[in-house]
Design a protein around this motif. Structure first.
Motif, mmCIF file in Angstrom:
data_model
loop_
_atom_site.group_PDB
_atom_site.id
_atom_site.type_symbol
_atom_site.label_atom_id
_atom_site.label_comp_id
_atom_site.label_asym_id
_atom_site.label_seq_id
_atom_site.Cartn_x
_atom_site.Cartn_y
_atom_site.Cartn_z
ATOM 1 N N ILE A 89 0.922 -1.134 -0.142
ATOM 2 C CA ILE A 89 0.031 0.019 0.202
ATOM 3 C C ILE A 89 0.901 1.418 0.091
ATOM 4 N N ASN A 90 1.061 1.938 -1.170
ATOM 5 C CA ASN A 90 1.752 3.255 -1.422
ATOM 6 C C ASN A 90 0.736 4.250 -0.801
ATOM 7 N N ASN A 91 0.819 4.707 0.459
ATOM 8 C CA ASN A 91 -0.056 5.700 1.181
ATOM 9 C C ASN A 91 0.719 6.820 1.510
ATOM 10 N N ALA A 92 1.974 6.918 1.521
ATOM 11 C CA ALA A 92 2.658 8.040 2.036
ATOM 12 C C ALA A 92 2.372 9.372 0.891
ATOM 13 N N GLY A 93 2.269 10.563 1.365
ATOM 14 C CA GLY A 93 1.807 11.503 0.518
ATOM 15 C C GLY A 93 2.131 12.764 1.130
ATOM 16 N N VAL A 94 2.141 14.012 0.380
ATOM 17 C CA VAL A 94 2.355 15.122 0.974
ATOM 18 C C VAL A 94 1.610 16.145 0.229
ATOM 19 N N LEU A 95 0.772 17.323 0.770
ATOM 20 C CA LEU A 95 0.065 18.173 0.443
ATOM 21 C C LEU A 95 0.429 19.603 0.843
ATOM 22 N N HIS A 96 0.806 20.478 -0.044
ATOM 23 C CA HIS A 96 1.318 21.782 0.274
ATOM 24 C C HIS A 96 -0.014 22.666 0.210
ATOM 25 N N SER A 97 -0.517 23.306 1.321
ATOM 26 C CA SER A 97 -1.513 24.169 1.274
ATOM 27 C C SER A 97 -1.295 25.521 1.011
ATOM 28 N N GLY A 98 -2.235 26.302 1.056
ATOM 29 C CA GLY A 98 -2.241 27.751 0.799
ATOM 30 C C GLY A 98 -1.629 28.141 -0.719
ATOM 31 N N GLU A 99 -1.344 27.075 -1.668
ATOM 32 C CA GLU A 99 -1.059 27.782 -2.950
ATOM 33 C C GLU A 99 -1.730 28.578 -3.748
ATOM 34 N N ARG A 100 -1.350 29.614 -4.108
ATOM 35 C CA ARG A 100 -2.214 30.527 -5.115
ATOM 36 C C ARG A 100 -1.475 30.587 -6.449
ATOM 37 N N PHE A 101 -2.376 30.886 -7.492
ATOM 38 C CA PHE A 101 -1.643 31.064 -8.761
ATOM 39 C C PHE A 101 -0.856 32.249 -8.870
ATOM 40 N N GLY A 102 0.326 32.259 -9.579
ATOM 41 C CA GLY A 102 1.155 33.185 -9.285
ATOM 42 C C GLY A 102 2.201 33.282 -8.378
ATOM 43 N N LYS A 103 2.011 32.385 -7.398
ATOM 44 C CA LYS A 103 2.850 32.109 -6.101
ATOM 45 C C LYS A 103 3.289 30.512 -6.044
ATOM 46 N N VAL A 104 2.871 29.642 -7.082
ATOM 47 C CA VAL A 104 3.099 28.261 -6.925
ATOM 48 C C VAL A 104 4.603 28.217 -7.152
ATOM 49 N N THR A 105 5.376 27.462 -6.232
ATOM 50 C CA THR A 105 6.875 27.298 -6.208
ATOM 51 C C THR A 105 7.263 25.995 -6.958
ATOM 52 N N ALA A 106 8.584 26.136 -7.442
ATOM 53 C CA ALA A 106 9.068 24.928 -8.436
ATOM 54 C C ALA A 106 9.393 24.163 -7.017
#
Length: 236
Positions: A89-106
């Protein structure tokens, strides 16, 4: 006794999956980044002697994948049928909250892709020799990875990486078909975890039990499908 391996097993849905697997009698390898800090897992190890092993895994580091692959035969035993993984079960994951267009980072995009898509794909590849024939691989994805389901701009690095995981799941289906290994992309629902938040509608234990029912009921004919926690198909 079936052998199951769960990544991101130290909290949230991963921990709930470990508990559900132990309850039904499986032997479980719980992989997480810092086993020494995984207090809940370590308590469970004492409650299930010999059936729960906590091993280190940095999903973003391919070297860590191969170190886990080297460790597993020592944990599971080398006899035929004993040293094989029946369920990954490949469960591990990450979510970066608060992203806004124009400010999404590489940096966010790269971290999300490495954790949510590249990590599960490369880990499955590294562990493939240790998977039993007729094994099952469950990639915990999200309905947010559905291209057809997009209705707004939100959590872009997460959505993009989960769409990539869906593609990886279909590719793995074909790569492992000759060994009759079933690969599923599963949306766990909106789960009340650190990632899902307190307003989420589904308790981790309920999601885990539902996911395991879907996995148990899946056959090779279902390999490559994109399903929710109730086994309902999702649009790609």
């Amino acid at each position: 006794m079936p052998n199951a391996l769960v990544t991101g097993a130290n909290r949230g849905l991963g921990l709930a999956l470990v508990r559900a697997l132990l309850t039904r009698g499986d032997r479980v390898i719980a992989a997480c980044r810092h086993p020494g800090k995984a207090n809940d897992l370590n308590r469970l190890t004492g409650e299930h002697p010999g059936r729960l092993h906590v091993l280190p895994l940095d999903l973003t580091d391919p070297k860590s994948h191969h170190e886990l692959a080297r460790e597993l035969p020592l944990v599971l035993g080398n006899d035929a049928g004993e040293g094989r993984i029946d369920l990954l079960i490949n469960n591990a994951g990450v979510l970066h909250s608060g992203e806004r267009f124009g400010k999404v980072t590489a940096a966010n995009l790269e971290d999300s892709f490495r954790t949510n898509a590249m990590g599960p794909f490369l880990l499955t590849q590294a562990l493939a020799p240790l998977l039993a024939d007729d094994a099952k691989v469950a990639n915990i994805t999200s309905e947010l990875g559905s291209i057809a389901g997009v209705t707004r701009f939100g959590t872009p690095s997460y959505n993009i990486s989960k769409a990539a995981l869906n593609m990886a799941s279909v590719l793995l289906k074909h790569a492992l078909a000759d060994r009759r290994i079933t690969v599923l992309a599963l949306h766990p629902g909106w789960v009340r975890t650190e990632m899902g938040g307190n307003e989420a509608t589904l308790p981790p234990a309920q999601s885990a039990e539902s996911l395991l029912r879907v996995i148990d009921g899946a056959s090779l004919a279902d390999s490559g499908k994109y399903l929710d926690w109730n086994g309902e198909p999702l649009p790609w």
